[in-house]
Design an enzyme around this catalytic site. Structure first.
Site, PDB file in Angstrom:
ATOM      1  N   CYS A  66      44.490  39.176  46.758  1.00 25.79           N
ATOM      2  CA  CYS A  66      43.542  39.558  45.707  1.00 25.79           C
ATOM      3  C   CYS A  66      43.130  38.369  44.846  1.00 25.79           C
ATOM      4  CB  CYS A  66      44.169  40.631  44.834  1.00 25.79           C
ATOM      5  SG  CYS A  66      43.098  41.117  43.480  1.00 25.79           S
ATOM      6  N   ARG A  69      43.204  38.716  40.161  1.00 24.27           N
ATOM      7  CA  ARG A  69      44.440  39.080  39.488  1.00 24.27           C
ATOM      8  C   ARG A  69      44.582  38.609  38.048  1.00 24.27           C
ATOM      9  NH1 ARG A  69      48.703  37.020  43.676  1.00 24.27           N
ATOM     10  NH2 ARG A  69      46.952  36.098  44.797  1.00 24.27           N
ATOM     11  N   TRP A 239      37.116  46.227  39.724  1.00 24.49           N
ATOM     12  CA  TRP A 239      35.667  46.270  39.863  1.00 24.49           C
ATOM     13  C   TRP A 239      35.298  45.408  41.060  1.00 24.49           C
ATOM     14  CZ3 TRP A 239      37.829  44.498  35.175  1.00 24.49           C
ATOM     15  CH2 TRP A 239      37.939  43.114  35.068  1.00 24.49           C
ATOM     16  N   GLU A 244      31.902  41.536  48.470  1.00 25.16           N
ATOM     17  CA  GLU A 244      32.562  42.640  49.199  1.00 25.16           C
ATOM     18  C   GLU A 244      31.502  43.600  49.734  1.00 25.16           C
ATOM     19  OE1 GLU A 244      35.387  43.512  45.635  1.00 25.16           O
ATOM     20  OE2 GLU A 244      36.417  44.142  47.459  1.00 25.16           O
TER      21      GLU A 244
HETATM   22  N1  ARG Z   1      36.643  45.433  49.849  1.00 27.40           N
HETATM   23  C1  ARG Z   1      36.713  46.817  49.494  1.00 27.40           C
HETATM   24  C2  ARG Z   1      35.325  47.410  49.509  1.00 27.40           C
HETATM   25  O1  ARG Z   1      34.399  46.693  49.687  1.00 27.40           O
HETATM   26  C3  ARG Z   1      37.353  47.056  48.138  1.00 27.40           C
HETATM   27  C4  ARG Z   1      38.724  46.468  47.917  1.00 27.40           C
HETATM   28  C5  ARG Z   1      39.118  46.385  46.473  1.00 27.40           C
HETATM   29  N2  ARG Z   1      38.195  45.522  45.752  1.00 27.40           N
HETATM   30  C6  ARG Z   1      38.189  45.305  44.421  1.00 27.40           C
HETATM   31  N3  ARG Z   1      37.268  44.527  43.947  1.00 27.40           N
HETATM   32  N4  ARG Z   1      39.093  45.808  43.647  1.00 27.40           N
HETATM   33  O2  ARG Z   1      35.131  48.575  49.316  1.00 27.40           O
END
Ligand code: ARG
Length: 392
Positions: A66, A69, A239, A244
């Site tokens: 992560c 953090r 968030w 992602e």
């Molecule tokens: N990578 C995942 C997604 O795109 C989420 C994982 C958690 N990500 C976060 N920013 N807390 O749905």
């Protein structure tokens, strides 16, 4: 379930950490005595609310994949160990999502349900995130929606879920297993699912693609392990970091596969890889994600900012005399890696506890009679590269 002696060791290691970091050294010995007695009598022990909250926050701090953090201390912990029925669990998940998204300012939250106890497993949520889009496999093999979620979609349907409208962005129901009850599906109410339709600041046609994403990534498919105790249902959210969504969820070939679509609308020369049309389309996709979330007033971060924050976190952890394990291959963002400072160094790797752990064994397995014969319901062994409380 771990054996009592292993459990005693794990409990002791955790309680030492808790009392040392929380400045309660003088309480350690009596608490250890209490816990050992409880383990001897019942085969398990019960965390205090403070221990639970500390354990959940440290599990985040220890998540080597992560990048987000820095804010581990701010995790809000909802202790819902008393929720017993599948209905109660689902209601608490809805409450979690509502609190987490608020009016757009996303807050990191974890809701912890009952742990596994000897002879009495805790509840489980079969979805890998609380909010996920359905993936419908068509007869020709193509998927409408998110191909990552075909199996859970089939599971939900086998359980009688008929809610999906068949669009590429149908929100899946929660699939909840509570002890002593059949596995059940619960639709999420629209108010609990904040979503952002995607537009682009300079490409007016982008809105016509009909892309959107939800505001809250809430991982539900990992066990929380604290001091030898396993909490099999402990959904947590942070968030989003834009990549992602823009690079992975919408860009990956095995997901929404939008790079060729965007490239075509941009009029890029796709006749040769060397025109870097993929890279250019990918950047615009990511611009659209960050722009749309900002415009909608929904929390999101970009990979440059988050990389710098992560290095600040590392520095702080070192300053506090702690190891900060990190997995380079997950920390480095999937876009412009070398343009971020996290790329240019190595990290310590260690498997620390408390931790969020991938759930052992298949997550979405129906009893044989309910499993559609042609589609064995098992879960892929490797989740998408990304981070818990920052990206699966
Ligand atoms: N990578 C995942 C997604 O795109 C989420 C994982 C958690 N990500 C976060 N920013 N807390 O749905």
């Amino acid at each position: 379930m771990v054996s009592p002696s292993k459990l005693e060791q794990d409990a002791e290691a955790f309680l030492r950490l808790f009392h040392a970091e929380e400045g309660r050294a003088e309480r350690l010995v009596p608490r250890l005595g209490e816990v050992c007695e409880e383990i001897r009598e019942t085969g398990t022990y019960t965390h205090t609310e403070e221990e639970l909250a500390f354990g959940a926050r440290v599990a985040w701090r220890n998540s080597s994949r992560c990048i987000g953090r820095l804010y581990w201390r701010s995790l809000r912990v909802r202790d819902r160990r008393g929720a017993a029925t599948a209905r109660e669990l689902a209601d608490e998940c809805v409450e979690h999502l509502t609190e987490a998204s608020g009016t757009g300012r996303v807050r990191p939250i974890i809701t912890v349900f009952a742990p596994d106890r000897p002879g009495k497993p805790g509840p489980r949520i079969w979805n890998d995130q609380l909010i996920r889009y359905a993936g419908y496999r068509e007869r020709d093999g193509r998927v409408v929606g998110d191909p990552a979620n075909v199996r859970i979609t089939e599971t939900a349907r086998a359980l009688g879920w008929t809610g999906g409208a068949g669009t590429p962005f149908d929100v899946l129901p929660l699939v909840v297993e509570a002890p002593g009850e059949p596995v059940q599906c619960f639709d999420l109410p629209g108010e609990a699912v904040l979503e952002v339709p995607l537009t682009h600041p300079g490409l007016p046609w982008f809105a016509e693609l009909g892309l959107r994403w939800h505001a809250v990534p809430a991982i539900a498919g990992m066990d929380l392990e604290i001091g030898g105790i396993t909490y099999p249902a402990a959904p947590f959210n942070g968030w989003y970091m834009g990549t992602e969504i823009g690079a992975r969820n919408l860009g990956d070939q095995g997901r929404y596969d939008q790079i060729p679509v965007v490239a075509e609308r941009m009029g890029l020369d796709t006749s040769s890889e060397a025109t870097l049309w993929r890279d250019r389309a990918l950047v615009e996709l990511n611009v659209a994600v960050l722009h749309s979330f900002r415009e909608a007033g929904v929390s999101i971060t970009d990979h440059h900012t988050e990389s710098r924050r992560f290095l600040l976190h590392l520095e702080r952890e070192e300053g506090a005399g702690r190891a900060c394990p990190a997995d380079w291959s997950w920390i480095v963002p999937p876009l412009s890696g070398s343009a971020t400072p996290v790329f240019h160094r190595y990290y310590d790797e260690a498997d620390l506890r408390p931790a969020f752990l991938p759930r052992p064994g298949p997550r979405a397995t129906l009893p044989p009679s309910r499993t559609p014969a042609s589609h064995p319901v098992v879960v892929p062994s490797r989740v998408t590269r990304s981070c818990h409380v920052s990206r699966v």
